[in-house]
Design an enzyme around this catalytic site. Structure first.
Site, PDB file in Angstrom:
ATOM      1  N   HIS A  57       0.866  -1.191   0.000  1.00  8.85           N
ATOM      2  CA  HIS A  57       0.000   0.000   0.000  1.00  8.85           C
ATOM      3  C   HIS A  57       0.895   1.231   0.000  1.00  8.85           C
ATOM      4  O   HIS A  57       1.625   1.471   0.968  1.00  8.85           O
ATOM      5  CB  HIS A  57      -0.925  -0.007   1.227  1.00  8.85           C
ATOM      6  CG  HIS A  57      -1.885  -1.155   1.243  1.00  8.85           C
ATOM      7  ND1 HIS A  57      -3.088  -1.128   0.567  1.00  8.85           N
ATOM      8  CD2 HIS A  57      -1.812  -2.379   1.814  1.00  8.85           C
ATOM      9  CE1 HIS A  57      -3.725  -2.286   0.744  1.00  8.85           C
ATOM     10  NE2 HIS A  57      -2.967  -3.072   1.498  1.00  8.85           N
ATOM     11  N   ASN A  89      -6.437   0.534  -3.176  1.00  8.40           N
ATOM     12  CA  ASN A  89      -7.339   1.228  -2.243  1.00  8.40           C
ATOM     13  C   ASN A  89      -6.813   2.617  -1.868  1.00  8.40           C
ATOM     14  O   ASN A  89      -6.686   2.961  -0.692  1.00  8.40           O
ATOM     15  CB  ASN A  89      -7.616   0.383  -0.993  1.00  8.40           C
ATOM     16  CG  ASN A  89      -6.392   0.120  -0.136  1.00  8.40           C
ATOM     17  OD1 ASN A  89      -5.256   0.213  -0.609  1.00  8.40           O
ATOM     18  ND2 ASN A  89      -6.607  -0.216   1.121  1.00  8.40           N
ATOM     19  N   ASP A 302       1.990  -6.800   2.440  1.00  7.72           N
ATOM     20  CA  ASP A 302       0.832  -6.031   2.919  1.00  7.72           C
ATOM     21  C   ASP A 302       1.301  -4.805   3.712  1.00  7.72           C
ATOM     22  O   ASP A 302       0.681  -4.414   4.713  1.00  7.72           O
ATOM     23  CB  ASP A 302      -0.139  -6.886   3.738  1.00  7.72           C
ATOM     24  CG  ASP A 302      -1.509  -6.238   3.870  1.00  7.72           C
ATOM     25  OD1 ASP A 302      -1.744  -5.153   3.287  1.00  7.72           O
ATOM     26  OD2 ASP A 302      -2.368  -6.814   4.562  1.00  7.72           O
TER      27      ASP A 302
HETATM   28  O1  DOR Z   1      -4.509  -4.548   7.626  1.00  5.17           O
HETATM   29  C1  DOR Z   1      -4.827  -4.192   6.504  1.00  5.17           C
HETATM   30  N1  DOR Z   1      -4.549  -2.962   6.064  1.00  5.17           N
HETATM   31  N2  DOR Z   1      -5.487  -5.039   5.725  1.00  5.17           N
HETATM   32  C2  DOR Z   1      -6.003  -4.664   4.543  1.00  5.17           C
HETATM   33  O2  DOR Z   1      -6.618  -5.472   3.894  1.00  5.17           O
HETATM   34  C3  DOR Z   1      -5.875  -3.279   4.074  1.00  5.17           C
HETATM   35  C4  DOR Z   1      -4.718  -2.618   4.689  1.00  5.17           C
HETATM   36  C5  DOR Z   1      -4.724  -1.120   4.530  1.00  5.17           C
HETATM   37  O3  DOR Z   1      -4.989  -0.640   3.426  1.00  5.17           O
HETATM   38  O4  DOR Z   1      -4.430  -0.437   5.507  1.00  5.17           O
HETATM   39 ZN    ZN Z   2      -6.102  -7.228   2.491  1.00  2.67          ZN
END
Ligand code: DOR
Ligand code: ZN
Length: 428
Positions: A57, A89, A302
C-alpha cells in the site's frame, strides 16, 4: 550506464563468484573476473534476484501524509525489492486507466523500484459493478493483478464475472478473503483471547469460507485466482486441496503472519491490529509449513502505512495495518531460513520468482545468470540489528518489529544494473 564488478558474492548462498554487471544486465559470472570497472566487495554476501512484492500500500494518491510512491519506493529498495505491486485502495481508488497510469508514472519518476499498479476489481471498491479492467490492462501501466484489497469481492456472481474478464486479460484476481457478514465489528482473531480481552472476534471461517467458494469458482471458470494474506491453518488446507485438484490458485503469506500471534493484542497496542488479524501459534506453524512445501507460493508484505492519529488510539478506533517492506526479508530469514524450513534458493523462489510469475512481470524474478536483467539484491546473512522505527524510510511509523532484534541486512540493491541501495543507503 554503469559497469560494476561484484566480487565474492554467493548466489543463492552457494559458492562465491564474481559477477560483472554491464548495461543493465549480468554480463559475466566467474571466479577471478577482472575489469577496470568499479568494484564492490561482496565477500560473504548472499546474492539473490531482486525481491518482488505482490501487495504494497503506497497511499498515493490521497494519503500522502502517510506514504508516497517515492517514500514507499525508498522503503522497498532498502528491503531488497526491485518491483512492488501498489494496491488499489487509494483515494481516488485505482479503478480507471487514468489513476493506474498516474501511479505507474510516479513510480517511474522515483526510479528506485518498478511500481506496478494493481487495478480495483469493482468501481470504488464498492463491490457492485466491475471496474474498467480491460482499459487498465491496456494502459501504460499494463495492469495484470486486480484486487479490491481492504475489502472482499463478496458477491459470488460479481466474483465469477471478474474471474471471466481477468482470464481473458491473462490477469488474476487477488482476493482479500473475508466474508463481511461474519466480521462485522471484528477487532482480532476470534478465540479464547478475544473473549478474555473483550474484543469482537474475526473468525477463521470468514476467510476460509471465501477461499473455498473462490477456488470452486476459479475451477468452474478455468481462471487464475490469487489469495491475499492467508492467515489460518484451515486456509492452507483448502489451498492444498484445490492445488491437488488442479485449480489455478496461488497464495501469499505476510511476514507478520509468519512471526507474530494474537498474543500481541494483550497490551491493546494497536500497532498489532491488522486485517486479517494475527492468529494462533498453530496457524503460524501451518503457514510456515505451507510456505515451505510450496502450497503458499509467495511472501507478500501487505505494507500498510498509517498515520499516528489512526494508530496511536484506542484499539477499536485504530485502522488495521502494519509496515513491512523494510523488514520482510529479515523476518523470512528468521522464521524460515534459520529454522531450516527454506533454503536461500527457495527464498528467491517465494519472494521473487513466483511473485513475478503471478504478476506476469517480465524482467523480474529471473535467475542470477548471464544475459539476465541485473535486478539483484545482496544480503549480509550474519548481520543482526534491533529495528529502530525512527530510522525507517517509510513516512509512517507503525512497525510491529520496533525494538525487535532481527537477522540479516540488505546491503545493496540493483535495479537494471544501477545501485538503488548502496551499503544500506538509498541512491537517488
Ligand atoms: O490490515 C490491513 N490494512 N489489511 C487490509 O486489507 C488493508 C490494509 C490497509 O490498506 O491499511
Ligand atoms: Zn487485504
Amino acid at each position: 550506464m554503469t559497469t560494476l564488478l561484484i566480487r565474492g558474492a554467493r548466489p543463492y548462498g552457494e559458492d562465491a563468484v564474481d559477477v560483472l554487471v554491464k548495461d543493465g544486465v549480468v554480463a559475466a559470472i566467474g571466479t577471478d573476473l577482472s575489469s577496470t570497472a568499479e568494484t564492490i566487495d561482496a565477500t560473504g554476501l548472499v546474492l539473490l534476484p531482486g525481491l518482488v512484492d505482490l501487495h504494497t500500500h503506497l497511499r498515493e494518491p490521497g494519503r500522502e501524509d502517510t506514504e508516497t510512491v517515492l517514500t514507499g519506493s525508498r522503503a522497498a529498495a532498502l528491503g531488497g525489492y526491485t518491483a512492488v505491486h501498489a494496491m488499489a485502495n487509494t483515494d481516488p481508488v485505482a479503478d480507471t486507466a487514468g489513476v493506474v497510469e498516474q501511479v505507474w508514472r510516479l513510480g517511474r519518476d522515483a526510479g528506485l523500484v518498478d511500481v506496478v499498479p494493481v487495478g480495483a476489481v469493482t468501481v470504488g471498491l464498492a463491490g457492485e459493478r466491475l471496474a474498467e479492467l480491460g482499459a487498465m490492462a491496456d494502459s501504460a501501466a499494463r495492469v495484470r493483478v486486480f484486487s479490491d484489497d481492504g475489502k472482499c469481492v463478496a458477491d459470488p456472481a460479481l466474483m465469477r464475472r471478474a474471474l471471466e474478464y481477468t482470464k481473458a486479460l491473462d490477469g488474476v484476481v487477488a482476493q482479500h478473503a473475508e466474508e463481511p457478514r461474519l466480521t462485522v465489528g471484528a477487532q482480532m482473531h476470534e478465540g479464547d483471547r478475544s473473549a478474555r480481552l473483550g474484543l469482537t472476534g474475526w473468525p477463521a471461517v470468514a476467510e476460509e469460507a471465501i477461499i473455498a467458494r473462490d477456488v470452486l469458482l476459479a475451477e468452474h471458470v478455468g481462471a487464475r485466482l490469487h489469495v491475499c494474506h492467508v492467515s489460518t491453518a484451515g486456509s492452507v488446507e483448502l489451498i492444498r486441496w484445490a492445488k491437488s485438484r488442479g485449480v489455478q490458485v496461488t497464495a501469499e503469506v505476510t511476514p507478520h503472519h509468519l512471526l507474530l500471534t494474537d498474543a500481541c493484542a494483550e497490551g491493546y497496542d494497536a500497532t498489532f491490529k491488522v486485517n486479517p488479524p494475527l492468529r494462533t501459534a498453530e496457524d503460524v506453524a501451518a503457514l510456515r509449513a505451507g510456505l515451505a512445501d510450496g502450497t503458499i507460493d509467495a511472501v507478500a508484505t501487505d505494507h500498510a502505512p498509517h498515520a499516528a492519529e489512526d494508530k496511536e488510539v484506542e484499539w477499536a478506533q485504530a485502522r488495521p495495518g502494519m509496515l513491512g517492506l523494510e523488514q520482510a526479508l529479515s523476518v523470512v530469514v528468521g522464521t524460515m531460513v534459520e529454522t531450516g524450513l527454506l533454503t536461500w534458493r527457495e527464498v528467491a523462489d517465494r519472494m521473487s520468482v513466483r511473485p513475478a510469475a503471478i504478476g506476469r512481470l517480465a524482467g523480474h524474478g529471473r535467475p542470477v545468470a548471464v544475459g539476465e536483467p541485473a535486478n539483484l539484491v545482496l544480503v549480509d546473512p550474519g548481520a543482526r540489528s534491533v529495528v529502530d522505527p525512527a530510522a525507517l524510510a517509510s513516512k509512517s511509523r507503525n512497525s510491529p518489529y520496533a525494538g525487535r532484534e532481527l537477522p540479516a541486512r540488505v546491503v545493496h540493491t540493483l535495479l537494471r544494473g544501477e545501485l538503488s541501495v548502496r551499503d544500506g543507503k538509498v541512491q537517488e
